[in-house]
Design a protein around this motif. Structure first.
Motif: not given
Length: 151
Positions: A25, A27, A71-76, A78, A96-97
């Motif tokens: 959660s 970075n 990697k940064k995730y913008e949505s579930t 992804e 998120r990361y």
């Protein structure tokens, strides 16, 4: 050296190379090699889901890996697309990361250690080998095999 606690069975999956993304959660700007610590807790539900039996080492450093990116995730959606790399269940999809991992290596002999949250430093004392003036980290497996063989 930096160390990161990862619950079993995920620690074993990282050091075996089957898990190449570690979901978090938070970075990190850290890149490079780190030690993989397996805390006391074993996620037995994840072991059943992934059909992983057998014993899992806990309370020890079990190997090492390298973070080469995040990697940064913008949505579930992804997160779900990378499921084969992180092997996580839906309960982890809110992360998120994703720390992208490579160069994994399992230690034959786990090193007992108490874990902490986030990345933490582990002292790797220098040891001088008598036959030569070579200085090696105690984490180095070849040295550990030599040392164990002599005692």
């Amino acid at each position: 050296m930096k160390c990161l606690s990862v619950s079993q069975p995920f620690a074993d999956l990282i050091i075996s190379g089957k898990k190449t993304i570690e979901l978090r959660s938070w970075n990190t700007g850290f890149r490079g090699e780190f030690l993989v610590h397996a805390p006391q807790r074993i996620r037995t539900d994840e072991c059943r889901r992934l059909r992983l039996g057998g014993r899992h080492v806990t309370g020890a450093i079990v190997g090492r890996a390298e973070i080469c990116g995040v990697k940064k995730y913008e949505s579930t959606r992804e997160v779900a697309a990378d499921r084969k790399q992180h092997l996580a269940s839906r309960e982890f999809f809110g992360k998120r990361y994703g720390f992208v991992l490579k160069n994994h290596k399992a230690f034959e002999i786990p090193i007992p250690c108490k874990g902490r949250l986030g990345f933490f430093d582990v002292e790797t004392p220098k040891v001088r080998i008598k036959a030569s003036s070579l200085v090696a980290d105690i984490i180095d497996e070849e040295y550990r095999y030599q040392w164990i063989g002599r005692h």
